[in-house]
Write a protein that holds these residues in place. Structure first.
Motif, PDB file in Angstrom:
ATOM      1  N   UNK A 199       0.869  -1.182   0.000  1.00 65.22           N
ATOM      2  CA  UNK A 199       0.000   0.000   0.000  1.00 65.22           C
ATOM      3  C   UNK A 199       0.904   1.229   0.000  1.00 65.22           C
ATOM      4  N   UNK A 200       0.710   2.089  -0.993  1.00 68.62           N
ATOM      5  CA  UNK A 200       1.513   3.316  -1.094  1.00 68.62           C
ATOM      6  C   UNK A 200       0.576   4.502  -0.898  1.00 68.62           C
ATOM      7  N   UNK A 201       0.749   5.280   0.185  1.00 67.25           N
ATOM      8  CA  UNK A 201      -0.139   6.425   0.427  1.00 67.25           C
ATOM      9  C   UNK A 201       0.207   7.598  -0.494  1.00 67.25           C
ATOM     10  N   UNK A 202      -0.708   7.951  -1.361  1.00 69.92           N
ATOM     11  CA  UNK A 202      -0.483   9.076  -2.266  1.00 69.92           C
ATOM     12  C   UNK A 202      -0.862  10.403  -1.638  1.00 69.92           C
ATOM     13  N   UNK A 203      -1.733  10.344  -0.630  1.00 68.96           N
ATOM     14  CA  UNK A 203      -2.250  11.576  -0.035  1.00 68.96           C
ATOM     15  C   UNK A 203      -2.298  11.420   1.479  1.00 68.96           C
ATOM     16  N   UNK A 204      -1.147  11.144   2.078  1.00 69.12           N
ATOM     17  CA  UNK A 204      -1.107  10.976   3.520  1.00 69.12           C
ATOM     18  C   UNK A 204      -1.720   9.652   3.938  1.00 69.12           C
ATOM     19  N   UNK A 205      -1.968   9.506   5.208  1.00 74.35           N
ATOM     20  CA  UNK A 205      -2.466   8.245   5.744  1.00 74.35           C
ATOM     21  C   UNK A 205      -3.983   8.124   5.686  1.00 74.35           C
ATOM     22  N   UNK A 206      -4.680   9.201   5.301  1.00 77.38           N
ATOM     23  CA  UNK A 206      -6.142   9.111   5.247  1.00 77.38           C
ATOM     24  C   UNK A 206      -6.688   9.437   3.863  1.00 77.38           C
ATOM     25  N   UNK A 285       6.728  17.479  -8.838  1.00 74.88           N
ATOM     26  CA  UNK A 285       7.684  17.803  -7.771  1.00 74.88           C
ATOM     27  C   UNK A 285       8.822  16.790  -7.686  1.00 74.88           C
ATOM     28  N   UNK A 286       8.739  15.730  -8.539  1.00 70.42           N
ATOM     29  CA  UNK A 286       9.738  14.668  -8.575  1.00 70.42           C
ATOM     30  C   UNK A 286       9.911  14.046  -7.192  1.00 70.42           C
ATOM     31  N   UNK A 287       8.786  13.753  -6.557  1.00 67.68           N
ATOM     32  CA  UNK A 287       8.780  13.159  -5.223  1.00 67.68           C
ATOM     33  C   UNK A 287       8.900  11.644  -5.309  1.00 67.68           C
ATOM     34  N   UNK A 288       9.586  11.049  -4.350  1.00 68.30           N
ATOM     35  CA  UNK A 288       9.552   9.605  -4.130  1.00 68.30           C
ATOM     36  C   UNK A 288       8.563   9.342  -3.001  1.00 68.30           C
ATOM     37  N   UNK A 294       7.568  -1.183  -0.781  1.00 69.41           N
ATOM     38  CA  UNK A 294       8.266  -0.668  -1.955  1.00 69.41           C
ATOM     39  C   UNK A 294       8.200   0.842  -2.018  1.00 69.41           C
ATOM     40  N   UNK A 295       8.637   1.374  -3.141  1.00 69.04           N
ATOM     41  CA  UNK A 295       8.748   2.823  -3.284  1.00 69.04           C
ATOM     42  C   UNK A 295       8.350   3.238  -4.696  1.00 69.04           C
ATOM     43  N   UNK A 296       7.616   4.365  -4.782  1.00 69.09           N
ATOM     44  CA  UNK A 296       7.323   4.973  -6.073  1.00 69.09           C
ATOM     45  C   UNK A 296       8.385   6.021  -6.370  1.00 69.09           C
ATOM     46  N   UNK A 297       8.942   5.968  -7.594  1.00 69.40           N
ATOM     47  CA  UNK A 297       9.947   6.944  -8.012  1.00 69.40           C
ATOM     48  C   UNK A 297       9.466   7.608  -9.294  1.00 69.40           C
TER      49      UNK A 297
END
Length: 692
Positions: A199-206, A285-288, A294-297
């Motif tokens: 699970x990758x949070x795109x907008x914080x934990x909520x 913003x070129x955020x990871x 895992x990790x989104x790059x």
């Protein structure tokens, strides 16, 4: 045309030029595709196709505009909305269609979808003495009744459903949701179950969460699917359920520690919510973004800032029934999210970046990418790409279908009883043959467009094979071992396809069953035809190619073509889609696509049955002449290239092999995804074997 004395007739002969018998007669009407005769023929054919118009129940609607007659006919399975303007002036009308909220009126003559029915009165404008016939259709995948939604619970915020015991129930709900979507690849495989792998949070934990769903099968490797999730409540939940029913995953009730309900709403596919905006923000913003495992790059090309500009990147509503999910970002870019991902660079990103760096004008510029990496993966998986949006008039498939319809009309007007002139000889002899009369007039200007498409295909291949110093793009030689592997791969696919045909035979329509039996009886001869690829050593090079080239992968810009979607065949593993292959694979795919277009036009329902039967040889002639024009220009543009053999017999051998292999792939794909289209590749395979 009586020669009687006009003075002796009871009524005078009509001499008005507009209605004179020399202008208004059957022959003149037959020669004019816009005549009342042709309009009436089409009307009768459509009426015969839709028996509900004569046998269904009638429910009258009562709009305030009393110049409009509106009613719904239904036979329990289909509903048809009829709207008639009884006035000699154009009229506007609002209809109460509230019982059919969420359904789409599809105009029956052109199969044109109108806006989806909502809560408000449905507005239509209609010309003088005109009428509409609409079928009221559920969204794809909901035609047999809406899927009963799973009810889930979480203790605390909605994201708690992604943890603890609720996580297992959510995985089951996500699997049920995924199986009904077009982008799910494992429909023909026996499933054991599914688990949430990350699970990758795109907008914080909520906020929005990117869920990676791993599906296990009885045989073979698991598959990893991307399912963005968001939580919607209140009016937003009602709107999504109404307008994007295919995006709803489950109902969710959030409770506090004492069991009291805190919130209630819908878990929805994040593409209908804010996932595209969050991804674009991360790219800009070129955020990871860190996930559980895992990790989104993100990465961007130099042209990204130029195209994006300073304005906010606002996504438009998404279409969910695609093999992958694409979202328009304003009028500048296209965000594509790959639903099934594997470790390794997606060919679309790899080829797109290569072509962008070299300024190739015939493909969209690749602007950015999102990759997903887990610690144990050797390579990251491509999760999303951003490409420049190319202004266009639609895909070439639509242009070709329109051209075929015009061709059929010309044939029926002028030459329905004549034999269709078809090219003879080998496929290369056909390509070198000039169009005989009356084909130039009947085919119109689309022959020139087929030639242009052949030229653009050759230009793409020349560029893809132009970098011998780049390992990923350096040409490689054909070898005897590679030729043997070509046969073994095609043989394995053919054997499994025959097994699948036999397994599904009882569930197929009776007319198709006879064709399937004939194809299965020809199993050994097809296999021998495939084995011909190993007969002798071929001297040529292999290069990177498109891999799944057909008319649906070409944008028509009006004056030119742009090639898109470099993912390769969706039914093949990622590593196979990155193989270097003979460019005639793409040529064979386009030649098969011309056959698909002519056959689907025959089966469209827009033709009377007797006309469709009469047009069969003319449809075959259209396919062969278009293939010939495309192939001729392709070979002419390619010139003396090391990627295609010089010997014409070897060219014919490869084209025949790749077309046959493509037919086998198509049969398997249609069996698993679109059984109603199965007859097209079956007929293509039989035609190839008869041509031999």
């Amino acid at each position: 045309f009586s020669k009687a004395n006009p003075q002796k007739l009871y009524l005078p002969v009509i001499t008005d030029p507009e209605y004179h018998y020399e202008a208004t007669n059957v022959q003149a009407q037959q020669s004019n595709s816009s005549s009342l005769l042709w309009w009436t023929k089409r009307l009768i054919a459509l009426r015969k196709e839709n028996e509900v118009l004569g046998t269904g129940t009638v429910e009258f609607l009562f709009p305030e505009n009393n110049k409009i007659l509106a009613f719904i006919r239904s036979d329990g399975k289909r509903r048809v909305l009829v709207v008639i303007n009884l006035s000699r002036f154009a009229q506007g009308v609002e209809l109460d269609l509230s019982p059919f909220v969420g359904q789409t009126p599809v105009e029956m003559f052109g199969r044109t979808p109108f806006p989806t029915i909502g809560e408000r009165p449905y507005f239509l404008s209609i010309g003088p003495h005109s009428f509409y016939w609409f079928t009221l259709e559920e969204p794809a995948g909901v035609a047999d009744g809406r899927r009963e939604l799973v009810r889930l619970e979480s203790n605390g915020p909605w994201t708690r459903v992604l943890a603890g015991r609720s996580r297992t129930a959510l995985a089951a709900a996500l699997l049920e949701y995924a199986v009904g979507r077009r982008w799910y690849r494992g429909k023909a495989r026996s499933r054991k179950g599914a688990r949430i792998a990350d699970v990758v949070p795109l907008d914080g934990r909520t906020g929005s969460q990117l869920v990676l769903l791993e599906v296990d099968y009885v045989e073979g490797d698991p598959e990893l699917y991307v399912v963005p999730l968001a939580f919607a409540q209140g009016e937003e939940a009602s709107r999504l359920e109404r307008e994007h029913a295919l995006a709803v995953v489950a109902r969710l009730v959030c409770k506090d520690g004492h069991g009291a309900v805190q919130a209630e709403g819908l878990l929805v596919d994040g593409l209908a919510a804010d996932t595209p905006a969050r991804l674009m923000e991360a790219i800009r913003k070129r955020h990871a973004v860190e996930g559980e495992a895992g990790q989104l790059m993100t990465s961007t090309a130099r042209a990204f800032k130029e195209v994006a500009g300073p304005d906010p990147l606002v996504p438009r509503p998404s279409e969910f029934e695609q093999t992958n999910s694409s979202v328009l970002i304003g009028d500048k870019m296209l965000l594509k999210i790959y639903r099934q991902i594997e470790a390794g660079t997606n060919p679309e990103l790899e080829l797109g970046a290569f072509l962008t760096e070299r300024g190739h004008p015939g493909t969209p510029r690749m602007l950015a990418a999102v990759e997903y990496r887990r610690p144990n993966d050797k390579e990251p998986a491509t999760l999303a790409t951003v490409q420049e949006l190319v202004p266009n008039e639609g895909v070439a498939w639509q242009s070709v279908l329109a051209a075929i319809d015009r061709y059929f009309e010309r044939v029926l007007q002028d030459r329905p009883a004549m034999p269709a002139p078809t090219p003879t000889g080998t496929i290369l002899q056909q390509a070198a043959t000039e169009l005989p009369p009356p084909m130039p007039e009947l085919l119109g200007g689309f022959v020139a467009r087929a030639r242009l498409l052949g030229k653009r295909t050759a230009e793409l291949h020349l560029l893809l094979g132009s970098e011998p110093d780049l390992p990923a793009f350096a040409p490689q030689p054909f070898t005897g071992f590679y030729q043997q592997s070509l046969f073994q791969g095609a043989h394995k696919m053919w054997v499994r396809t025959v097994e699948l045909l036999k397994k599904k035979l009882p569930s197929l329509p009776p007319a198709v069953q006879d064709v399937v039996r004939a194809v299965c009886a020809d199993e050994a001869r097809v296999d021998a035809r495939l084995r011909a690829i190993t007969a002798h050593k071929l001297e040529l090079s292999r290069i990177r190619i498109h891999g799944d080239l057909h008319l649906g992968q070409i944008l028509d810009t009006g004056g030119d073509f742009v090639i898109i979607d470099f993912e390769g065949e969706p039914g093949r593993p990622l590593n196979e889609r990155r193989y270097k292959r003979c460019p005639l694979v793409d040529v064979a795919g386009m030649m098969r696509s011309f056959h698909y277009a002519s056959e689907s036009a025959l089966r469209s329902g827009r033709l009377r049955h007797e006309d469709a039967v009469a047009l069969v040889p003319w449809a075959r002639a259209w396919t062969r002449w278009m293939r010939a024009a495309y192939l001729h220009e392709y070979l002419k543009t390619l010139g003396a290239s090391p990627f295609v053999p010089v010997n014409p017999k070897e060219q014919e051998l490869l084209l025949a092999f790749y077309q046959l292999e493509k037919c086998v792939y198509e049969i398997r794909y249609e069996l698993n995804n679109r059984p109603e289209w199965l007859e097209i590749p079956l007929s293509g395979l039989r035609e190839l074997m008869e041509g031999e």
